[in-house]
Write a protein that holds these residues in place. Sequence first.
Motif, PDB file in Angstrom:
ATOM      1  N   MET A   1      34.734   6.526   1.729  1.00  0.00           N
ATOM      2  CA  MET A   1      35.145   5.224   1.976  1.00  0.00           C
ATOM      3  C   MET A   1      36.714   5.348   2.612  1.00  0.00           C
ATOM      4  O   MET A   1      37.602   5.597   1.874  1.00  0.00           O
ATOM      5  N   LYS A   3      39.732   3.331   5.395  1.00  0.00           N
ATOM      6  CA  LYS A   3      40.146   2.287   5.720  1.00  0.00           C
ATOM      7  C   LYS A   3      41.267   2.209   6.631  1.00  0.00           C
ATOM      8  O   LYS A   3      42.465   2.679   6.272  1.00  0.00           O
ATOM      9  N   GLU A 114      23.251  -9.278   6.280  1.00  0.00           N
ATOM     10  CA  GLU A 114      23.722  -8.117   5.200  1.00  0.00           C
ATOM     11  C   GLU A 114      22.651  -7.413   4.455  1.00  0.00           C
ATOM     12  O   GLU A 114      22.697  -6.441   4.227  1.00  0.00           O
ATOM     13  N   GLU A 119      23.087   1.378   3.794  1.00  0.00           N
ATOM     14  CA  GLU A 119      24.207   1.590   3.089  1.00  0.00           C
ATOM     15  C   GLU A 119      25.374   2.156   4.031  1.00  0.00           C
ATOM     16  O   GLU A 119      26.550   1.733   3.608  1.00  0.00           O
ATOM     17  N   LYS A 120      25.043   3.007   4.906  1.00  0.00           N
ATOM     18  CA  LYS A 120      26.177   3.476   5.567  1.00  0.00           C
ATOM     19  C   LYS A 120      26.411   2.708   6.908  1.00  0.00           C
ATOM     20  O   LYS A 120      25.719   2.785   7.765  1.00  0.00           O
ATOM     21  N   ARG A 123      32.517  -1.237   9.184  1.00  0.00           N
ATOM     22  CA  ARG A 123      32.728  -2.649   9.175  1.00  0.00           C
ATOM     23  C   ARG A 123      33.998  -2.880   9.951  1.00  0.00           C
ATOM     24  O   ARG A 123      35.400  -2.161   9.498  1.00  0.00           O
ATOM     25  N   GLU A 140      36.674  -0.229   8.366  1.00  0.00           N
ATOM     26  CA  GLU A 140      36.316   0.284   7.084  1.00  0.00           C
ATOM     27  C   GLU A 140      34.911   1.184   7.188  1.00  0.00           C
ATOM     28  O   GLU A 140      34.087   0.593   7.783  1.00  0.00           O
ATOM     29  N   TYR A 141      34.861   2.454   6.659  1.00  0.00           N
ATOM     30  CA  TYR A 141      33.750   3.338   6.711  1.00  0.00           C
ATOM     31  C   TYR A 141      33.131   3.324   5.204  1.00  0.00           C
ATOM     32  O   TYR A 141      33.927   3.454   4.509  1.00  0.00           O
ATOM     33  N   SER A 142      31.795   2.740   5.262  1.00  0.00           N
ATOM     34  CA  SER A 142      31.264   2.817   3.844  1.00  0.00           C
ATOM     35  C   SER A 142      30.312   3.868   3.758  1.00  0.00           C
ATOM     36  O   SER A 142      29.980   4.413   4.763  1.00  0.00           O
ATOM     37  N   GLY A 143      29.914   4.025   2.701  1.00  0.00           N
ATOM     38  CA  GLY A 143      28.874   5.192   2.536  1.00  0.00           C
ATOM     39  C   GLY A 143      29.626   6.695   2.331  1.00  0.00           C
ATOM     40  O   GLY A 143      30.888   6.567   1.914  1.00  0.00           O
ATOM     41  N   ASP A 144      28.918   7.604   2.840  1.00  0.00           N
ATOM     42  CA  ASP A 144      29.969   8.737   2.679  1.00  0.00           C
ATOM     43  C   ASP A 144      30.860   8.949   3.730  1.00  0.00           C
ATOM     44  O   ASP A 144      31.095   8.643   4.674  1.00  0.00           O
TER      45      ASP A 144
END
Length: 144
Positions: A1, A3, A114, A119-120, A123, A140-144
Amino acid sequence: MSKNEFLTTNPIETAAVAEDFAGSLKPGDIVCMYGDLGAGKTTFCQAALKALGVEEQVTSPTFTIIKEYMGRALPVYHFDVYRVHSEEDMFEIGYEDYFFGKGVCFIEWAELIEDLLPEKVIRVSLGYTDEEDERKITIEYSGD
Ligand code: ADP
Ligand code: MG
Protein backbone atom coordinates in the motif's frame (compact mmCIF):
# COMPACT_ATOMS: atom_id res chain seq x y z
CA MET A 1 0.00 0.00 0.00
CA SER A 2 1.40 3.37 -0.96
CA LYS A 3 0.03 6.87 -1.03
CA ASN A 4 0.78 10.04 -2.99
CA GLU A 5 -0.64 13.49 -2.41
CA PHE A 6 -0.88 16.51 -4.68
CA LEU A 7 -2.26 20.01 -4.28
CA THR A 8 -3.54 21.66 -7.47
CA THR A 9 -4.76 25.22 -7.93
CA ASN A 10 -6.67 24.86 -11.22
CA PRO A 11 -8.10 22.20 -13.57
CA ILE A 12 -5.01 22.28 -15.77
CA GLU A 13 -2.80 21.24 -12.86
CA THR A 14 -5.26 18.49 -11.98
CA ALA A 15 -5.10 17.32 -15.60
CA ALA A 16 -1.30 17.24 -15.40
CA VAL A 17 -1.44 15.03 -12.29
CA ALA A 18 -3.91 12.74 -14.09
CA GLU A 19 -1.68 12.54 -17.16
CA ASP A 20 1.34 11.49 -15.11
CA PHE A 21 -0.73 9.00 -13.21
CA ALA A 22 -2.14 7.48 -16.42
CA GLY A 23 1.39 6.64 -17.49
CA SER A 24 1.65 4.13 -14.67
CA LEU A 25 -1.56 2.22 -15.47
CA LYS A 26 -1.56 -1.40 -16.53
CA PRO A 27 -4.15 -3.71 -18.12
CA GLY A 28 -6.79 -4.69 -15.58
CA ASP A 29 -6.24 -1.72 -13.29
CA ILE A 30 -9.32 -0.32 -11.58
CA VAL A 31 -9.21 3.33 -10.63
CA CYS A 32 -11.83 4.33 -8.05
CA MET A 33 -12.65 8.02 -8.03
CA TYR A 34 -13.91 9.72 -4.85
CA GLY A 35 -14.92 13.29 -4.14
CA ASP A 36 -17.96 15.54 -3.88
CA LEU A 37 -19.81 16.92 -6.84
CA GLY A 38 -17.55 19.34 -8.69
CA ALA A 39 -14.39 18.18 -6.97
CA GLY A 40 -12.84 17.24 -10.30
CA LYS A 41 -13.39 13.51 -10.85
CA THR A 42 -14.48 13.94 -14.45
CA THR A 43 -11.74 16.50 -15.11
CA PHE A 44 -9.20 13.98 -13.83
CA CYS A 45 -10.68 11.12 -15.91
CA GLN A 46 -10.79 13.20 -19.08
CA ALA A 47 -7.09 14.01 -18.81
CA ALA A 48 -6.15 10.44 -17.90
CA LEU A 49 -8.12 9.00 -20.82
CA LYS A 50 -6.56 11.48 -23.20
CA ALA A 51 -3.12 10.44 -21.97
CA LEU A 52 -4.08 6.81 -22.59
CA GLY A 53 -4.72 7.72 -26.21
CA VAL A 54 -8.48 8.17 -26.24
CA GLU A 55 -9.14 10.68 -29.01
CA GLU A 56 -12.91 10.83 -28.68
CA GLN A 57 -14.34 13.52 -26.43
CA VAL A 58 -14.94 12.12 -22.95
CA THR A 59 -18.15 13.21 -21.27
CA SER A 60 -19.47 12.12 -17.91
CA PRO A 61 -21.41 8.85 -18.37
CA THR A 62 -23.95 9.74 -15.70
CA PHE A 63 -26.96 8.44 -17.62
CA THR A 64 -25.40 5.43 -19.34
CA ILE A 65 -23.36 4.45 -16.22
CA ILE A 66 -20.53 3.25 -18.43
CA LYS A 67 -18.82 4.42 -21.58
CA GLU A 68 -16.30 2.38 -23.46
CA TYR A 69 -13.33 3.92 -25.28
CA MET A 70 -10.34 2.61 -27.16
CA GLY A 71 -7.00 3.95 -26.00
CA ARG A 72 -3.65 3.59 -27.73
CA ALA A 73 -2.86 0.22 -26.16
CA LEU A 74 -5.98 -0.82 -24.28
CA PRO A 75 -9.70 -0.33 -23.91
CA VAL A 76 -10.70 2.18 -21.27
CA TYR A 77 -14.00 1.97 -19.38
CA HIS A 78 -15.33 5.11 -17.76
CA PHE A 79 -18.05 4.52 -15.15
CA ASP A 80 -20.17 7.01 -13.27
CA VAL A 81 -22.19 4.95 -10.82
CA TYR A 82 -23.97 7.91 -9.21
CA ARG A 83 -27.31 6.55 -10.42
CA VAL A 84 -26.68 2.93 -9.51
CA HIS A 85 -29.09 1.92 -6.78
CA SER A 86 -28.44 -1.79 -6.41
CA GLU A 87 -25.96 -4.46 -7.33
CA GLU A 88 -28.62 -5.66 -9.76
CA ASP A 89 -28.06 -2.50 -11.84
CA MET A 90 -24.39 -3.38 -12.09
CA PHE A 91 -25.05 -7.00 -13.05
CA GLU A 92 -27.39 -5.77 -15.77
CA ILE A 93 -24.63 -3.78 -17.44
CA GLY A 94 -22.30 -6.78 -17.12
CA TYR A 95 -19.79 -4.96 -14.94
CA GLU A 96 -17.72 -8.10 -14.36
CA ASP A 97 -16.55 -8.18 -17.96
CA TYR A 98 -15.13 -4.70 -17.47
CA PHE A 99 -13.73 -5.06 -13.94
CA PHE A 100 -12.01 -8.34 -14.66
CA GLY A 101 -11.04 -7.68 -18.27
CA LYS A 102 -7.88 -6.40 -19.91
CA GLY A 103 -8.79 -2.76 -20.02
CA VAL A 104 -8.48 0.00 -17.46
CA CYS A 105 -11.58 1.06 -15.48
CA PHE A 106 -12.25 4.50 -14.03
CA ILE A 107 -15.18 4.56 -11.63
CA GLU A 108 -16.66 7.86 -10.44
CA TRP A 109 -18.60 7.58 -7.15
CA ALA A 110 -16.98 4.21 -6.44
CA GLU A 111 -18.12 4.34 -2.80
CA LEU A 112 -21.62 3.45 -4.03
CA ILE A 113 -20.49 0.04 -5.27
CA GLU A 114 -17.75 -0.68 -2.73
CA ASP A 115 -18.98 -4.26 -2.15
CA LEU A 116 -18.42 -5.14 -5.80
CA LEU A 117 -14.85 -3.88 -5.96
CA PRO A 118 -11.97 -6.33 -5.92
CA GLU A 119 -9.32 -6.06 -3.22
CA LYS A 120 -6.70 -4.56 -5.46
CA VAL A 121 -7.78 -1.14 -6.68
CA ILE A 122 -6.28 2.31 -7.00
CA ARG A 123 -8.15 4.98 -5.07
CA VAL A 124 -8.03 8.57 -6.28
CA SER A 125 -9.70 11.09 -3.97
CA LEU A 126 -10.28 14.73 -4.82
CA GLY A 127 -11.15 17.13 -2.06
CA TYR A 128 -11.90 20.81 -1.73
CA THR A 129 -9.65 22.96 0.44
CA ASP A 130 -10.19 26.42 1.98
CA GLU A 131 -8.82 28.01 -1.18
CA GLU A 132 -11.17 28.43 -4.11
CA ASP A 133 -10.10 26.24 -7.06
CA GLU A 134 -7.59 24.39 -4.94
CA ARG A 135 -7.94 20.60 -4.74
CA LYS A 136 -6.14 18.01 -2.72
CA ILE A 137 -5.61 14.83 -4.71
CA THR A 138 -4.71 11.61 -2.94
CA ILE A 139 -3.71 8.51 -4.88
CA GLU A 140 -3.61 5.27 -2.91
CA TYR A 141 -2.66 1.81 -4.08
CA SER A 142 -4.35 -0.99 -2.16
CA GLY A 143 -3.65 -4.70 -2.27
CA ASP A 144 -0.11 -5.73 -3.19
P1 ADP B 1 -16.88 15.94 -10.64
O1 ADP B 1 -16.76 14.96 -11.76
O2 ADP B 1 -16.09 15.55 -9.42
O3 ADP B 1 -18.30 16.27 -10.30
P2 ADP B 1 -15.93 17.89 -12.59
O4 ADP B 1 -14.58 17.47 -13.04
O5 ADP B 1 -17.07 17.63 -13.48
O6 ADP B 1 -16.21 17.31 -11.11
O7 ADP B 1 -15.93 19.45 -12.29
C1 ADP B 1 -14.90 20.08 -11.58
C2 ADP B 1 -15.11 21.59 -11.71
O8 ADP B 1 -14.25 22.29 -10.85
C3 ADP B 1 -14.81 22.06 -13.13
O9 ADP B 1 -15.74 23.06 -13.46
C4 ADP B 1 -13.41 22.63 -13.00
O10 ADP B 1 -13.17 23.65 -13.94
C5 ADP B 1 -13.44 23.19 -11.59
N1 ADP B 1 -12.12 23.28 -10.93
C6 ADP B 1 -11.64 24.36 -10.30
N2 ADP B 1 -10.43 24.14 -9.77
C7 ADP B 1 -10.13 22.85 -10.06
C8 ADP B 1 -8.99 22.02 -9.77
N3 ADP B 1 -7.94 22.44 -9.04
N4 ADP B 1 -9.03 20.75 -10.22
C9 ADP B 1 -10.09 20.29 -10.91
N5 ADP B 1 -11.18 21.02 -11.23
C10 ADP B 1 -11.21 22.29 -10.80
MG1 MG C 1 -18.24 13.66 -12.72
